[in-house]
Design a protein around this motif. Structure first.
Motif, PDB file in Angstrom:
ATOM      1  N   PRO A   1      -8.065 -22.836  32.496  1.00  0.00           N
ATOM      2  CA  PRO A   1      -9.027 -21.127  31.885  1.00  0.00           C
ATOM      3  C   PRO A   1      -8.270 -21.100  30.756  1.00  0.00           C
ATOM      4  N   ARG A   2      -9.466 -20.507  30.302  1.00  0.00           N
ATOM      5  CA  ARG A   2      -8.714 -19.257  28.884  1.00  0.00           C
ATOM      6  C   ARG A   2      -8.340 -18.016  29.969  1.00  0.00           C
ATOM      7  N   TRP A   3      -7.500 -17.182  28.938  1.00  0.00           N
ATOM      8  CA  TRP A   3      -6.246 -16.252  29.670  1.00  0.00           C
ATOM      9  C   TRP A   3      -6.895 -14.942  29.268  1.00  0.00           C
ATOM     10  N   PHE A   4      -7.161 -13.793  29.765  1.00  0.00           N
ATOM     11  CA  PHE A   4      -7.100 -12.752  29.654  1.00  0.00           C
ATOM     12  C   PHE A   4      -6.699 -11.557  30.232  1.00  0.00           C
ATOM     13  N   SER A   5      -6.617 -10.324  29.786  1.00  0.00           N
ATOM     14  CA  SER A   5      -5.994  -9.191  30.001  1.00  0.00           C
ATOM     15  C   SER A   5      -6.500  -8.029  30.269  1.00  0.00           C
ATOM     16  N   VAL A   6      -5.750  -7.337  30.866  1.00  0.00           N
ATOM     17  CA  VAL A   6      -7.108  -5.340  30.478  1.00  0.00           C
ATOM     18  C   VAL A   6      -6.102  -4.743  29.373  1.00  0.00           C
ATOM     19  N   GLY A   7      -5.253  -4.774  29.560  1.00  0.00           N
ATOM     20  CA  GLY A   7      -4.812  -4.703  28.129  1.00  0.00           C
ATOM     21  C   GLY A   7      -3.577  -5.129  27.284  1.00  0.00           C
ATOM     22  N   ALA A   8      -2.661  -4.528  26.027  1.00  0.00           N
ATOM     23  CA  ALA A   8      -2.191  -4.943  25.413  1.00  0.00           C
ATOM     24  C   ALA A   8      -0.863  -5.288  26.477  1.00  0.00           C
ATOM     25  N   ALA A   9       0.142  -4.274  26.833  1.00  0.00           N
ATOM     26  CA  ALA A   9       0.939  -4.719  27.387  1.00  0.00           C
ATOM     27  C   ALA A   9       1.193  -5.590  28.460  1.00  0.00           C
ATOM     28  N   THR A  10       0.019  -6.072  28.968  1.00  0.00           N
ATOM     29  CA  THR A  10      -0.210  -6.791  30.190  1.00  0.00           C
ATOM     30  C   THR A  10       0.086  -8.347  29.290  1.00  0.00           C
ATOM     31  N   ALA A  11      -1.072  -7.882  28.193  1.00  0.00           N
ATOM     32  CA  ALA A  11      -0.634  -9.559  27.484  1.00  0.00           C
ATOM     33  C   ALA A  11       0.066  -9.964  26.286  1.00  0.00           C
ATOM     34  N   GLN A  12       1.117  -8.818  26.486  1.00  0.00           N
ATOM     35  CA  GLN A  12       2.157  -9.281  25.962  1.00  0.00           C
ATOM     36  C   GLN A  12       3.470  -9.836  26.674  1.00  0.00           C
ATOM     37  N   ILE A  13       3.025  -9.659  28.002  1.00  0.00           N
ATOM     38  CA  ILE A  13       4.311 -10.362  28.930  1.00  0.00           C
ATOM     39  C   ILE A  13       3.617 -11.970  29.408  1.00  0.00           C
ATOM     40  N   LEU A  14       2.411 -12.215  29.121  1.00  0.00           N
ATOM     41  CA  LEU A  14       1.501 -13.177  28.849  1.00  0.00           C
ATOM     42  C   LEU A  14       2.253 -13.712  27.885  1.00  0.00           C
ATOM     43  N   ALA A  15       2.085 -13.866  26.931  1.00  0.00           N
ATOM     44  CA  ALA A  15       2.039 -14.187  25.514  1.00  0.00           C
ATOM     45  C   ALA A  15       3.878 -14.736  25.123  1.00  0.00           C
ATOM     46  N   ASP A  16       4.373 -13.987  25.575  1.00  0.00           N
ATOM     47  CA  ASP A  16       6.296 -14.117  25.362  1.00  0.00           C
ATOM     48  C   ASP A  16       5.962 -15.136  26.533  1.00  0.00           C
ATOM     49  N   ALA A  17       5.535 -15.587  27.555  1.00  0.00           N
ATOM     50  CA  ALA A  17       5.920 -16.914  28.339  1.00  0.00           C
ATOM     51  C   ALA A  17       5.148 -17.891  27.669  1.00  0.00           C
ATOM     52  N   GLY A  18       4.456 -17.697  26.490  1.00  0.00           N
ATOM     53  CA  GLY A  18       2.930 -18.645  26.036  1.00  0.00           C
ATOM     54  C   GLY A  18       2.229 -19.022  26.510  1.00  0.00           C
ATOM     55  N   VAL A  19       1.791 -18.300  27.108  1.00  0.00           N
ATOM     56  CA  VAL A  19      -0.043 -18.261  27.351  1.00  0.00           C
ATOM     57  C   VAL A  19      -0.756 -17.290  26.520  1.00  0.00           C
ATOM     58  N   ALA A  20      -1.544 -17.906  25.471  1.00  0.00           N
ATOM     59  CA  ALA A  20      -2.661 -17.240  24.524  1.00  0.00           C
ATOM     60  C   ALA A  20      -3.346 -17.120  25.827  1.00  0.00           C
ATOM     61  N   VAL A  21      -3.595 -15.795  25.230  1.00  0.00           N
ATOM     62  CA  VAL A  21      -3.750 -14.791  26.382  1.00  0.00           C
ATOM     63  C   VAL A  21      -5.417 -13.621  25.231  1.00  0.00           C
ATOM     64  N   ASN A  22      -6.668 -13.266  25.680  1.00  0.00           N
ATOM     65  CA  ASN A  22      -7.229 -12.768  24.683  1.00  0.00           C
ATOM     66  C   ASN A  22      -7.283 -11.552  25.310  1.00  0.00           C
TER      67      ASN A  22
END
Length: 256
Positions: free
Chosen positions: A85-106
């Protein structure tokens, strides 16, 4: 050097990282973690949910511990992140962890809270199809507001609990002793649960604690704090270091 002297109450690893960021900006801080994170043992339910990931319209990750532990579970069963699915996070810091692992996150750029996440056009688009399903990665309990809103929009919501929050054991005098002993003039609270723990630990010392400026991550926690008698509450509109620093810059500093 800033006149702010903050008490940090986040779990120890997060407080340590935030303290380093604050020190680089000339802000003194001291840590008294009010919550601690304990990863849950993997269960059959967790495996079932992660293996069924492609059936979801969206995955929402609500915290940094949820991101780290969710990625560990994901990588045990998916060599590559599924296209859906599409990925989402509540905040920028959480999003950065996901993005660093190669997850496209909104994630919302204008606030690290549930309301900002729910207002994202990308989330509305993800849920626009028939019978939308959402998976929320989180700790045990918490963030019911997001699920309630999504269910109200017709989505089916499942939880993937990944950790539990514990409470470090402190003597009843520890909070005020640290505030007074280090001349701390403000307290940072990162969640409603953290605020409840702060109030509990303060006990009879609460009137003295409530005189400090309190920085909180959202309007809901701000309402809790004001209702409990905190004299000055600052809503940072997010739980990130950037949100806190922005709030510190615009809030009048206390007299030395």
């Amino acid at each position: 050097m800033s006149a702010w002297r903050l008490l940090l109450t986040r779990p120890a690893p997060e407080s340590a990282a935030l303290a380093a960021t604050l020190a680089a900006q000339g802000v003194f801080s001291s840590s008294l973690p009010l919550l601690q994170i304990e990863a849950l043992a993997e269960t059959a339910e967790q495996r079932e949910l992660i293996l069924a990931l492609p059936r979801y319209s969206a995955v929402i990750v609500v915290s940094k511990p949820a991101a780290r532990l969710g990625l560990e579970l994901l990588h045990r069963y998916w060599p590559q992140v599924p296209a859906a699915p599409r990925w989402f996070s509540v905040g920028a810091a959480t999003a950065q962890i996901l993005a660093d692992a190669g997850v496209a996150v909104n994630y919302p750029r204008d606030g690290d809270d549930s309301e900002a996440l729910l207002a994202l056009p990308a989330l509305a688009q993800a849920l626009a199809g028939p019978s939308p399903r959402v998976l929320i990665m989180r700790g045990e309990g918490g963030r019911e507001f997001i699920a309630d809103c999504l269910r109200g929009q017709g989505a089916t919501v499942d939880y993937l609990p990944l950790y539990r929050r514990g409470q470090p054991d402190y003597p009843s005098t520890a909070l005020l002793a640290q505030l007074d002993g280090q001349q701390l003039n403000a307290v940072l609270v990162s969640s409603g649960e953290g605020f409840a723990r702060l109030r509990q630990l303060a006990a009879d010392d609460w009137p003295q604690v409530a005189r400090r400026v309190m920085f909180v991550p959202s309007a809901r926690v701000a309402e809790q704090a004001r209702a409990a008698g905190v004299e000055m509450v600052v809503d940072c509109r997010g739980a990130s270091a950037a949100a806190l620093l922005a709030a510190l810059r615009v809030t009048p500093q206390p007299a030395p």
